[in-house]
Design an enzyme around this catalytic site. Sequence first.
Site, PDB file in Angstrom:
ATOM      1  CE  LYS A  49      62.368  20.654 -11.161  1.00 58.55           C
ATOM      2  NZ  LYS A  49      63.262  21.246 -12.152  1.00 58.55           N
ATOM      3  CE  LYS A  53      65.017  28.927 -10.005  1.00 65.31           C
ATOM      4  NZ  LYS A  53      64.960  28.165 -11.259  1.00 65.31           N
ATOM      5  CE  LYS A  99      70.424  24.716 -12.151  1.00 67.13           C
ATOM      6  NZ  LYS A  99      69.516  23.853 -12.869  1.00 67.13           N
TER       7      LYS A  99
END
Length: 327
Positions: free
Chosen positions: A195, A192, A111
Amino acid sequence: MKQIFSGVQPSGNFTLGNYIGAMKRFVDLQDEGNCIYSIVNLHSLTVPKEANELREYTLQLAAMYVSIGIDPKKSILFIQSQVPEHAELGWLMQCTGYIGELERMTQYKDKSAGKEIVTGGLLTYPALMAADILLYNTTHVPVGEDQKQHLEFTRDMAARFNKKYGETFVIPEPMIQEFGGRIMSLDDPTKKMSKSNPNAGSYIALLDEPSVIVKKIKRAVTDSEGTVRYDKENKPAVSNLLTIYSACSGESIDAIVARYEGRGYGDFKKDLAEVVVSALTPIQEEYKRWINSPELTDILKDGAERAHAVASTTMDKVRKNMGLVTF
Ligand code: AQP
């Protein structure tokens, strides 16, 4: 009796990955132990968020929890920031963990990669997650596979704390499903389903319209073999679709594979779309009813009070054992 805790971030667009990997299981676990489920809004702040957006997503997630079948009479459902002990123990966990451990977390590396602004919270996220879990004497934590490393960190923190300050925390066990613990992107089976993926075609959102679901599944990548069979290594995309089929229909993968023997991907995908739509339609119907219901606020207020009662007892013990003076 199992003490079960888990949380979901209110970051909107909850996906079929969130549902299959974690939330669907939350419902069944209500008959296996004392369940505490949280809307972990403090975790959502680790990446920039608008206040209005966060407020809206928080209520959406609350409505989603009850729509999938979380029963507030059986389980505690609450918003993380309404129980201040999370932030307090989160700090104490930051002081228990080491920078090196936090920097090794794959989620942090993924991230933060290529980002101009990376908050301190993104790095210390696992310390807050450890606090969330340890506050409730949790024995079991149902999560998707991506949270396995954070769970290991939580266990390490609990053990380290107990060793230094005396028995304080229960060491929790992760509950990760063999099938469905990691649902992959529809456009790339090596990633993965997430969202925050900017390509909405890569995930199925729980609130996607049936026509959108049909379109997304039709476009999902497969392979050139043309045979519906489960082989995670050599056929990751089809194996992922089979996992979704099985999770949404309740049928075994073997039974599904047998049905599509000698048939192409077209038939399989058409039926898969129907299976997903049938699984999500009742949830979407419930959601429409709950999203504007004033009862939702009462459920969350009651949940916060009940969660606070447990969390404050744990914190009394923690403060005492650590030498934080109280009068
Ligand atoms: N693809 C997935 N397969 C199985 N389980 C998954 N989970 C998430 N994605 C998958 C599980 O869902 C629970 C709630 O996740 P979260 O919202 O708290 O955070 P996340 O893991 O960061 O989920 P996302 O969708 O990938 O969000 P973004 O894109 O915001 O980072 C967790 O138990 C998680 O394991």
